[in-house]
Motif scaffolding. Structure first.
Motif, mmCIF file in Angstrom:
data_model
loop_
_atom_site.group_PDB
_atom_site.id
_atom_site.type_symbol
_atom_site.label_atom_id
_atom_site.label_comp_id
_atom_site.label_asym_id
_atom_site.label_seq_id
_atom_site.Cartn_x
_atom_site.Cartn_y
_atom_site.Cartn_z
ATOM 1 N N LYS A 1 -6.905 11.127 -6.667
ATOM 2 C CA LYS A 1 -5.925 10.910 -5.748
ATOM 3 C C LYS A 1 -6.158 9.945 -4.739
ATOM 4 O O LYS A 1 -7.348 9.901 -4.204
ATOM 5 N N ASN B 1 0.901 7.450 -6.069
ATOM 6 C CA ASN B 1 -0.023 8.517 -6.579
ATOM 7 C C ASN B 1 0.400 10.069 -6.038
ATOM 8 O O ASN B 1 0.367 10.761 -6.512
ATOM 9 N N ASP B 2 1.292 9.990 -4.803
ATOM 10 C CA ASP B 2 1.736 10.897 -4.232
ATOM 11 C C ASP B 2 2.735 11.612 -5.315
ATOM 12 O O ASP B 2 2.671 12.815 -5.452
ATOM 13 N N GLY C 1 0.747 -1.215 -0.080
ATOM 14 C CA GLY C 1 -0.029 -0.039 0.076
ATOM 15 C C GLY C 1 0.711 1.260 0.094
ATOM 16 O O GLY C 1 0.642 2.125 -0.779
ATOM 17 N N TYR C 2 1.951 1.284 0.715
ATOM 18 C CA TYR C 2 2.758 2.286 0.772
ATOM 19 C C TYR C 2 3.641 2.534 -0.522
ATOM 20 O O TYR C 2 3.591 3.580 -1.020
ATOM 21 N N ILE D 1 1.177 2.176 -3.888
ATOM 22 C CA ILE D 1 -0.193 3.116 -4.298
ATOM 23 C C ILE D 1 0.048 4.422 -3.662
ATOM 24 O O ILE D 1 0.051 5.595 -4.450
ATOM 25 N N TYR D 2 0.286 4.830 -2.278
ATOM 26 C CA TYR D 2 0.519 5.998 -1.768
ATOM 27 C C TYR D 2 1.737 6.838 -2.381
ATOM 28 O O TYR D 2 1.674 7.653 -3.057
ATOM 29 N N LYS D 3 2.916 6.186 -2.564
ATOM 30 C CA LYS D 3 3.987 6.804 -3.024
ATOM 31 C C LYS D 3 3.781 7.052 -4.285
ATOM 32 O O LYS D 3 4.276 8.064 -4.884
#
Length: 110
Positions: free
Chosen positions: A110, A32-33, A24-25, A28-30
């Motif tokens: 986002k 998208n960020d 997830g980190y 997905i998060y990294k």
């Protein structure tokens, strides 16, 4: 009913939680960020289809645009994408008669 017989599942559950967190980190998060915060002008270099459930369009070896819309018009290898920083909107340009022409605007949530 003894609780001790359930202790063998603790490492498996802990492992699944850790894999889920890191996936997830990192993916997905990294991803998208990075996409949201940066100005991007590049080409799609690779497309990955995961069992017709999601498509990932890689614009670098590390970063991609992910969508669950696997039907209809999608990005192709060689498409040029242009995006300003701090926005979810980007434009796609596709080669037509040897020149890049505007194809479509997209918005990634986002």
């Amino acid at each position: 009913m003894k609780i001790s017989k359930y202790y063998r599942f603790v490492p498996m559950i802990l492992g699944l939680v850790l894999v889920g967190y890191f996936y997830g980190y990192k993916y997905i998060y990294k991803n998208n960020d990075h996409f949201f915060k940066n100005k991007i002008k590049t080409k799609i270099i690779k497309v990955m289809n995961y069992e017709n459930k999601s498509l990932q369009f890689y614009y670098s070896n590390e970063y991609c645009i992910t969508t669950t819309n696997t039907r209809g018009d999608t990005l192709k290898v060689g498409d040029s994408i242009s995006k300003e920083h701090d926005t979810k909107n980007f434009d796609v340009y596709r080669v037509k008669n040897g020149n890049y022409t505007f194809f479509k605007s997209y918005n990634i949530n986002k």
